[in-house]
Scaffold this motif. Structure first.
Motif, PDB file in Angstrom:
ATOM      1  N   PHE A   1       9.870  26.715  42.396  1.00 12.59           N
ATOM      2  CA  PHE A   1       8.553  26.399  41.975  1.00 12.59           C
ATOM      3  C   PHE A   1       8.319  24.835  41.488  1.00 12.59           C
ATOM      4  CE2 PHE A   1       9.098  30.955  41.486  1.00 12.59           C
ATOM      5  CZ  PHE A   1       7.890  31.426  41.862  1.00 12.59           C
ATOM      6  N   GLU A   2       7.329  24.226  42.317  1.00  6.83           N
ATOM      7  CA  GLU A   2       7.135  22.944  42.000  1.00  6.83           C
ATOM      8  C   GLU A   2       5.782  22.481  41.264  1.00  6.83           C
ATOM      9  OE1 GLU A   2       9.591  20.370  42.411  1.00  6.83           O
ATOM     10  OE2 GLU A   2      10.721  21.777  43.489  1.00  6.83           O
ATOM     11  N   ASN A   3       5.210  23.473  41.228  1.00  5.73           N
ATOM     12  CA  ASN A   3       3.628  23.471  40.466  1.00  5.73           C
ATOM     13  C   ASN A   3       3.562  23.689  39.130  1.00  5.73           C
ATOM     14  OD1 ASN A   3       4.693  26.249  41.185  1.00  5.73           O
ATOM     15  ND2 ASN A   3       2.443  27.027  41.145  1.00  5.73           N
ATOM     16  N   VAL A   4       4.397  22.655  38.471  1.00  2.00           N
ATOM     17  CA  VAL A   4       4.768  22.592  37.194  1.00  2.00           C
ATOM     18  C   VAL A   4       4.398  21.485  36.127  1.00  2.00           C
ATOM     19  CG1 VAL A   4       6.612  23.054  35.332  1.00  2.00           C
ATOM     20  CG2 VAL A   4       6.699  24.120  37.621  1.00  2.00           C
ATOM     21  N   THR A   5       3.952  21.505  35.132  1.00  3.89           N
ATOM     22  CA  THR A   5       3.569  20.400  34.407  1.00  3.89           C
ATOM     23  C   THR A   5       4.160  20.498  32.930  1.00  3.89           C
ATOM     24  OG1 THR A   5       1.479  20.009  35.576  1.00  3.89           O
ATOM     25  CG2 THR A   5       1.819  18.837  33.570  1.00  3.89           C
ATOM     26  N   VAL A   6       4.864  19.681  32.559  1.00  2.00           N
ATOM     27  CA  VAL A   6       5.213  19.611  31.070  1.00  2.00           C
ATOM     28  C   VAL A   6       4.035  19.052  30.190  1.00  2.00           C
ATOM     29  CG1 VAL A   6       7.023  18.922  29.427  1.00  2.00           C
ATOM     30  CG2 VAL A   6       7.639  19.222  31.599  1.00  2.00           C
ATOM     31  N   ALA A   7       3.403  20.259  29.587  1.00  2.00           N
ATOM     32  CA  ALA A   7       2.171  19.933  28.897  1.00  2.00           C
ATOM     33  C   ALA A   7       2.272  20.171  27.347  1.00  2.00           C
ATOM     34  CB  ALA A   7       0.995  20.725  29.464  1.00  2.00           C
ATOM     35  N   GLY A   8       3.381  20.575  27.010  1.00  2.00           N
ATOM     36  CA  GLY A   8       3.685  20.753  25.474  1.00  2.00           C
ATOM     37  C   GLY A   8       3.126  22.147  25.024  1.00  2.00           C
ATOM     38  N   ASP A   9       2.907  22.162  23.557  1.00  2.00           N
ATOM     39  CA  ASP A   9       2.678  23.610  23.048  1.00  2.00           C
ATOM     40  C   ASP A   9       1.175  23.214  22.346  1.00  2.00           C
ATOM     41  OD1 ASP A   9       2.534  25.710  21.219  1.00  2.00           O
ATOM     42  OD2 ASP A   9       4.693  25.254  20.397  1.00  2.00           O
ATOM     43  N   THR A  10       0.435  24.146  22.813  1.00  5.31           N
ATOM     44  CA  THR A  10      -0.899  24.121  22.362  1.00  5.31           C
ATOM     45  C   THR A  10      -1.092  24.344  20.592  1.00  5.31           C
ATOM     46  OG1 THR A  10      -1.166  26.577  22.760  1.00  5.31           O
ATOM     47  CG2 THR A  10      -1.990  24.893  24.410  1.00  5.31           C
ATOM     48  N   ARG A  11      -0.048  24.849  19.991  1.00  4.30           N
ATOM     49  CA  ARG A  11       0.123  25.051  18.718  1.00  4.30           C
ATOM     50  C   ARG A  11      -0.222  23.741  18.081  1.00  4.30           C
ATOM     51  NH1 ARG A  11       5.278  27.994  16.774  1.00  4.30           N
ATOM     52  NH2 ARG A  11       6.287  26.638  18.456  1.00  4.30           N
ATOM     53  N   PHE A  12       0.445  22.634  18.510  1.00  2.00           N
ATOM     54  CA  PHE A  12       0.222  21.499  18.043  1.00  2.00           C
ATOM     55  C   PHE A  12      -1.409  21.043  17.921  1.00  2.00           C
ATOM     56  CE2 PHE A  12       4.723  21.193  19.171  1.00  2.00           C
ATOM     57  CZ  PHE A  12       5.070  20.576  18.025  1.00  2.00           C
ATOM     58  N   ASP A  13      -2.082  21.328  19.094  1.00  2.00           N
ATOM     59  CA  ASP A  13      -3.445  21.255  18.933  1.00  2.00           C
ATOM     60  C   ASP A  13      -4.352  22.052  17.872  1.00  2.00           C
ATOM     61  OD1 ASP A  13      -3.108  19.348  21.114  1.00  2.00           O
ATOM     62  OD2 ASP A  13      -3.618  20.942  22.756  1.00  2.00           O
ATOM     63  N   ARG A  14      -3.932  22.971  18.071  1.00  2.00           N
ATOM     64  CA  ARG A  14      -4.379  24.027  17.134  1.00  2.00           C
ATOM     65  C   ARG A  14      -4.164  23.618  15.655  1.00  2.00           C
ATOM     66  NH1 ARG A  14      -7.689  27.622  14.670  1.00  2.00           N
ATOM     67  NH2 ARG A  14      -6.865  29.778  14.279  1.00  2.00           N
ATOM     68  N   VAL A  15      -2.946  23.245  15.128  1.00  2.00           N
ATOM     69  CA  VAL A  15      -2.648  22.864  13.781  1.00  2.00           C
ATOM     70  C   VAL A  15      -3.406  21.537  13.533  1.00  2.00           C
ATOM     71  CG1 VAL A  15      -0.896  24.251  13.196  1.00  2.00           C
ATOM     72  CG2 VAL A  15      -0.459  21.861  14.223  1.00  2.00           C
ATOM     73  N   ALA A  16      -3.510  20.583  14.369  1.00  2.00           N
ATOM     74  CA  ALA A  16      -4.105  19.219  14.192  1.00  2.00           C
ATOM     75  C   ALA A  16      -5.527  19.478  13.996  1.00  2.00           C
ATOM     76  CB  ALA A  16      -3.643  18.392  15.662  1.00  2.00           C
ATOM     77  N   ALA A  17      -6.063  20.553  14.611  1.00  2.00           N
ATOM     78  CA  ALA A  17      -7.565  20.676  14.407  1.00  2.00           C
ATOM     79  C   ALA A  17      -8.093  20.931  12.939  1.00  2.00           C
ATOM     80  CB  ALA A  17      -8.018  21.512  15.359  1.00  2.00           C
ATOM     81  N   GLN A  18      -6.886  21.408  12.221  1.00  3.80           N
ATOM     82  CA  GLN A  18      -7.137  21.952  10.909  1.00  3.80           C
ATOM     83  C   GLN A  18      -7.522  20.847   9.950  1.00  3.80           C
ATOM     84  OE1 GLN A  18      -6.995  25.218   9.988  1.00  3.80           O
ATOM     85  NE2 GLN A  18      -7.866  24.739   8.161  1.00  3.80           N
ATOM     86  N   ILE A  19      -7.115  19.528  10.115  1.00  2.00           N
ATOM     87  CA  ILE A  19      -7.266  18.369   9.447  1.00  2.00           C
ATOM     88  C   ILE A  19      -8.899  18.076   9.331  1.00  2.00           C
ATOM     89  CG2 ILE A  19      -6.958  15.978   9.298  1.00  2.00           C
ATOM     90  CD1 ILE A  19      -3.938  16.157   9.768  1.00  2.00           C
ATOM     91  N   GLU A  20      -9.488  18.372  10.442  1.00  4.53           N
ATOM     92  CA  GLU A  20     -10.926  18.038  10.727  1.00  4.53           C
ATOM     93  C   GLU A  20     -11.581  19.163  10.224  1.00  4.53           C
ATOM     94  OE1 GLU A  20     -11.409  17.292  14.799  1.00  4.53           O
ATOM     95  OE2 GLU A  20      -9.957  15.547  14.936  1.00  4.53           O
ATOM     96  N   ALA A  21     -11.259  20.267   9.810  1.00  2.00           N
ATOM     97  CA  ALA A  21     -12.176  21.369   9.263  1.00  2.00           C
ATOM     98  C   ALA A  21     -12.292  21.387   7.862  1.00  2.00           C
ATOM     99  CB  ALA A  21     -11.249  22.903   9.769  1.00  2.00           C
ATOM    100  N   ASP A  22     -13.100  21.962   7.403  1.00  2.87           N
ATOM    101  CA  ASP A  22     -13.441  21.907   5.929  1.00  2.87           C
ATOM    102  C   ASP A  22     -12.047  22.887   5.123  1.00  2.87           C
ATOM    103  OD1 ASP A  22     -14.475  22.043   3.478  1.00  2.87           O
ATOM    104  OD2 ASP A  22     -16.074  23.401   3.785  1.00  2.87           O
ATOM    105  N   ASN A  23     -11.457  21.891   4.450  1.00  2.00           N
ATOM    106  CA  ASN A  23     -10.176  22.913   3.771  1.00  2.00           C
ATOM    107  C   ASN A  23     -10.516  23.001   2.396  1.00  2.00           C
ATOM    108  OD1 ASN A  23      -8.266  23.208   5.924  1.00  2.00           O
ATOM    109  ND2 ASN A  23      -8.679  20.904   6.014  1.00  2.00           N
TER     110      ASN A  23
END
Length: 400
Positions: A187-209
C-alpha cells in the motif's frame, strides 16, 4: 445460517452488564435507522470504536460540516460507552451502533445510509463492512490510523485481512512506522498526517474556558488539577495534599458514584468541598474541590498551574495528557504508560513526569511548586509539544 457471534453475545449478556448494553443497543437497529435516515439526502459516515475515537473525530466532523454543509453526518459506535455518552452533538445528525460484522448486516447497513464517503477513526477494521464499501465504490478513508507489526495484516496468515484494506482510498496515519508497515504489504496510498487529537485539544485554547466558581475557588493561588483519577492515583497524592497549606487542588475522579466520592473525601484532612454542594458557600475558604460531575475537566485545566492525569498509577489505562498539555502546564502521571506514545514522547522532552510512589510524587510536586522557573520551562515544553503536532485535519481537508 445462525450468526454464532450474535448467539454467544446474547447468552453472555445475562452475565455482563456491558454485554447486555452491547446487545440491547443493537435491538431493532435497522428499523430505527430506516426511520431516522432520509434517503433523499446525501450522507457521510464516520465510524468511531468508542468515546476516545469520537473525540479524535471531532475536528474531522467540524471540517466535514464546513466543507459539505448540505450532507448529513452519521456517526457509528461499536461500544456502548461511546454511544451512551454522545447521543446528541451539534456536528452529528444521526448516531447509531455499528451492527455486528456480517456480510448481510454490512450490506443492509450501507443500503440504508448510502454514504458518499466513509471515514474510519484510528482502527476498528471490520472486513465485511470494508468489502461492501469497496464493492459499492464508496470513497473510504482511515484517519489517524495506527498500525503495529503484530497485527494480522502483516502475518503470513493475514491475506484475507489485507484484502479488506483495499477499500481505503487513502490512509492518513499517525507515524512513520505505520506508513512503512503499509508499504511493506503493497500500500503506497499513505500519508503521515499525525493525530487529530492534537487539533482537538489545540482548539480548546480558543474556546470559552471561563468557569466562575473555579476562579472564586482558586483565589489567585497555585492550583493543581488532578484529572480522571482512580483510587491508585489518589493514594499517590493524598499525603502531599493533606500537608499542603498554600496550594489549592481540584480533583476530578473518573468514577463519581456518591459512595466513592465520599470515600475520597474522608481521606482528605484539609478543608474540602464537592461541586454538588458549592452553592452559597465561600469557595475561597476551601483548599480542595472535588468535581463530582462531568464535562468540566477540560476547562478546569485552563486554570491549572500543574496537572496530574490519572489512570497510570494502576492498570486502568492512562487518560488524556494532551488536554492539560495544550494549556502549557507541567504534567504528572503514574508509572504504567508504556502503551501511550504521546506520554512517552512528552516525558522524553521533559514536559511530563512519571512517578512510581507517593515519595516521588511529593518530590516532583515540591520542585514544581517552589521553583517557578522550572515550572514555567516544563509547561512551555508541553505547550510546544501540542503546537508542533497539529495539522492532521488540514492535511485530510487538502486531500479531499
Amino acid at each position: 445460517m445462525v450468526n454464532l457471534t450474535g448467539v454467544v453475545l446474547k447468552s453472555a449478556a445475562y452475565f455482563s452488564k456491558k454485554l447486555k448494553e452491547f446487545t440491547e443497543g443493537r435491538r431493532d437497529l435497522f428499523p430505527k435507522l430506516e426511520k431516522a435516515i432520509d434517503p433523499s439526502k446525501d450522507h457521510i459516515w464516520v465510524h468511531a470504536a468508542s468515546l476516545g475515537e469520537f473525540e479524535m473525530a471531532v475536528p474531522v466532523l467540524k471540517m466535514l460540516k464546513n466543507k459539505y454543509p448540505e450532507h448529513k453526518i452519521i456517526v457509528s459506535f461499536f461500544s456502548p460507552s461511546g454511544y451512551k455518552n454522545k447521543k446528541k452533538h451539534p456536528l452529528v445528525d444521526h448516531f447509531t451502533y455499528l451492527p455486528l460484522d456480517s456480510k448481510k448486516n454490512a450490506r443492509k447497513f450501507l443500503d440504508i445510509i448510502q454514504p458518499e464517503m466513509a471515514f474510519f477513526i484510528k482502527y476498528d477494521f471490520w472486513p465485511n463492512f470494508l468489502n461492501e464499501l469497496k464493492a459499492g465504490k464508496v470513497r473510504t478513508f482511515l484517519v489517524s490510523g495506527v498500525f503495529r507489526k503484530d497485527q494480522a495484516f502483516f502475518k503470513i496468515y493475514g491475506k484475507w485481512m489485507r484484502s479488506a484494506l483495499e477499500a481505503f482510498e487513502h490512509f492518513f496515519v499517525q507515524n512513520k512506522e505505520s506508513e512503512e508497515l503499509l508499504n511493506s504489504i503493497g500500500f503506497e496510498n499513505v500519508t503521515v498526517a499525525g493525530d487529530t487529537r492534537f487539533d482537538r485539544v489545540a482548539a480548546q485554547i480558543e474556546a470559552d474556558n471561563k468557569i466562575d466558581f473555579i476562579e472564586d475557588f482558586k483565589d489567585d493561588q497555585l492550583l493543581v488539577v488532578c484529572g480522571s483519577t482512580w483510587p491508585e492515583d489518589e493514594d499517590l497524592m493524598l499525603d502531599f495534599i493533606n500537608n499542603s497549606s498554600s496550594i489549592k487542588f481540584i480533583i476530578a475522579p473518573h468514577e463519581i458514584k456518591p459512595e466513592k466520592v465520599e470515600k475520597l473525601r474522608r481521606h482528605i484532612s484539609i478543608p474540602v468541598i464537592k461541586y454538588s454542594e458549592k452553592e452559597d458557600r465561600n469557595l475561597k475558604n476551601y483548599r480542595v474541590l472535588i468535581l463530582d460531575t462531568i464535562g468540566l475537566l477540560g476547562r478546569a485545566y485552563s486554570y491549572a498551574n500543574i496537572a496530574y492525569v490519572g489512570g497510570a498509577a494502576g492498570n486502568t489505562g492512562l487518560h488524556n495528557v494532551l488536554e492539560p498539555a495544550t494549556f502549557g502546564i507541567p504534567i504528572l502521571i503514574g508509572r504504567n504508560f508504556e502503551k501511550f506514545p504521546e506520554a512517552q514522547r512528552l516525558r522524553q522532552l521533559a514536559g511530563l513526569f512519571s512517578v512510581k510512589d507517593k515519595d516521588e510524587f511529593t518530590a516532583i510536586m515540591t520542585s514544581l511548586y517552589t521553583d517557578t522557573d522550572f515550572r514555567r520551562k516544563t509547561g512551555m515544553i508541553s505547550g510546544h509539544f501540542i503546537n508542533s503536532n497539529t495539522g492532521a485535519t488540514r492535511i485530510l481537508e487538502e486531500y479531499l
